[in-house]
Design an enzyme around this catalytic site. Structure first.
Site, PDB file in Angstrom:
ATOM      1  N   ASN A   8      33.471  51.446  31.313  1.00  0.00           N
ATOM      2  CA  ASN A   8      34.665  50.686  30.966  1.00  0.00           C
ATOM      3  C   ASN A   8      34.258  49.665  29.908  1.00  0.00           C
ATOM      4  O   ASN A   8      33.673  48.636  30.227  1.00  0.00           O
ATOM      5  CB  ASN A   8      35.202  49.985  32.233  1.00  0.00           C
ATOM      6  CG  ASN A   8      36.364  49.058  31.926  1.00  0.00           C
ATOM      7  OD1 ASN A   8      36.910  49.082  30.829  1.00  0.00           O
ATOM      8  ND2 ASN A   8      36.731  48.222  32.900  1.00  0.00           N
ATOM      9  N   LYS A  10      36.084  47.808  28.188  1.00  0.00           N
ATOM     10  CA  LYS A  10      37.011  46.662  28.114  1.00  0.00           C
ATOM     11  C   LYS A  10      37.381  46.402  26.643  1.00  0.00           C
ATOM     12  O   LYS A  10      37.447  47.341  25.867  1.00  0.00           O
ATOM     13  CB  LYS A  10      36.388  45.432  28.789  1.00  0.00           C
ATOM     14  CG  LYS A  10      35.898  45.748  30.208  1.00  0.00           C
ATOM     15  CD  LYS A  10      35.527  44.554  31.007  1.00  0.00           C
ATOM     16  CE  LYS A  10      35.051  44.991  32.390  1.00  0.00           C
ATOM     17  NZ  LYS A  10      34.719  43.870  33.245  1.00  0.00           N
ATOM     18  N   HIS A  91      42.835  47.509  37.312  1.00  0.00           N
ATOM     19  CA  HIS A  91      41.576  46.770  37.210  1.00  0.00           C
ATOM     20  C   HIS A  91      41.853  45.293  37.497  1.00  0.00           C
ATOM     21  O   HIS A  91      42.917  44.776  37.160  1.00  0.00           O
ATOM     22  CB  HIS A  91      40.991  46.940  35.803  1.00  0.00           C
ATOM     23  CG  HIS A  91      39.619  46.363  35.690  1.00  0.00           C
ATOM     24  ND1 HIS A  91      39.401  45.016  35.521  1.00  0.00           N
ATOM     25  CD2 HIS A  91      38.392  46.942  35.771  1.00  0.00           C
ATOM     26  CE1 HIS A  91      38.090  44.792  35.485  1.00  0.00           C
ATOM     27  NE2 HIS A  91      37.455  45.953  35.644  1.00  0.00           N
ATOM     28  N   GLU A 157      35.977  47.321  43.585  1.00  0.00           N
ATOM     29  CA  GLU A 157      35.294  46.370  42.707  1.00  0.00           C
ATOM     30  C   GLU A 157      35.552  44.950  43.205  1.00  0.00           C
ATOM     31  O   GLU A 157      36.611  44.361  42.903  1.00  0.00           O
ATOM     32  CB  GLU A 157      35.828  46.489  41.283  1.00  0.00           C
ATOM     33  CG  GLU A 157      35.608  47.836  40.642  1.00  0.00           C
ATOM     34  CD  GLU A 157      35.588  47.713  39.123  1.00  0.00           C
ATOM     35  OE1 GLU A 157      34.531  47.930  38.540  1.00  0.00           O
ATOM     36  OE2 GLU A 157      36.625  47.369  38.549  1.00  0.00           O
ATOM     37  N   SER A 199      28.819  44.579  38.333  1.00  0.00           N
ATOM     38  CA  SER A 199      27.412  44.279  37.996  1.00  0.00           C
ATOM     39  C   SER A 199      26.461  45.442  38.276  1.00  0.00           C
ATOM     40  O   SER A 199      25.314  45.237  38.680  1.00  0.00           O
ATOM     41  CB  SER A 199      26.953  43.006  38.718  1.00  0.00           C
ATOM     42  OG  SER A 199      27.687  41.887  38.253  1.00  0.00           O
TER      43      SER A 199
END
Ligand code: PGA
Length: 235
Positions: A8, A10, A91, A157, A199
């Site tokens: 991802n 972003k 998300h 997440e 992470s």
């Protein structure tokens, strides 16, 4: 069991960086059961698709609406035409920075499914929820409110783990994934792959992927560097 490795990017990659990334990405020594999905920003979808090799294309979001007067929105139909097979929805950055609620996330997942794409539905608790000891109840509620009618991929997440370098213990990941599987089973969706995100790095990925309860990883920061992400793809 297939293990999904999802990048991802972003809002972090430019045209030149994306070209370099695609040239340098290496599928060497990648286990056969690893399925790589690259999710670039919308304007880079065409470029990434041209160089996609053994990976699949995904988008970071889609509109909750069918085609119509929605300036700035991007339809699931167009994403499908661009070659996307997956779409991330819900998300935590969309939920928190753009105020998307679970009903909207569910609608987005349904638009993706309408186009035969697979939605990757994200859920996760904040630090406050965790500290209050309400993680399980919170996740159950968020999952049930976001749950699409058809097959999808779930990404757990924890908000406090995204971009912070803080990662839950392997025991905590296994136990939360187990609890999420029970909720899914209750709704007849026990076969849903459950990914972990937050992470993930080339250093911790193999331990996380070694958990039976984990069907893959959603990777943010560590997916921007081709060498680091190639290592993550190897697991
Ligand atoms: P991170 O982001 O890997 O930088 O923590 C993960 C995500 O937001 O999907």
């Amino acid at each position: 069991m297939t293990k999904y490795i999802i990048a991802n990017w972003k809002m972090r990659m430019g045209v030149a960086e994306a070209k370099d990334f695609m040239e340098q990405l290496s599928f060497e020594e990648m286990p056969e059961n690893h399925q790589v999905i690259l999710c670039p920003p919308f304007p880079l979808l065409g470029l990434v698709q041209e160089h996609i090799k053994a990976a699949h294309l995904g988008a970071q979001d889609c509109s909750a609406h069918d085609l119509g007067p929605f300036t700035g929105d991007v339809s699931a139909k167009l994403l499908c035409e661009m070659g996307c097979r997956y779409v991330i929805v819900g998300h935590s950055e969309r939920r928190h920075a753009f105020g998307e609620d679970s009903a909207t996330v569910r609608a987005k997942a349904h638009r993706a499914l309408d186009e035969k794409m697979i939605p990757i539905v994200c859920i996760g608790e904040t630090k406050e929820v965790k500290q209050a000891g309400e993680t399980h109840a919170f996740l159950r509620k968020q999952l049930e409110a976001s749950l699409p009618d058809q097959d999808f991929i779930l990404a757990y997440e924890p908000v406090w783990a995204i971009g912070t370098g803080e990662v839950p213990s392997l025991e905590d990941i296994a136990s939360i994934h187990g609890a999420l599987k029970s909720v899914l089973t209750h709704h007849g969706k026990g076969h849903t792959p459950i990914l972990y995100g937050g992470s993930v790095t080339a250093q911790n990925v193999s331990d996380i992927l070694s958990l039976d309860a984990v069907s893959g990883v959603l990777v943010g920061s560590a997916s921007l560097d081709p060498e680091s992400f190639s290592n993550i793809m190897r697991g």
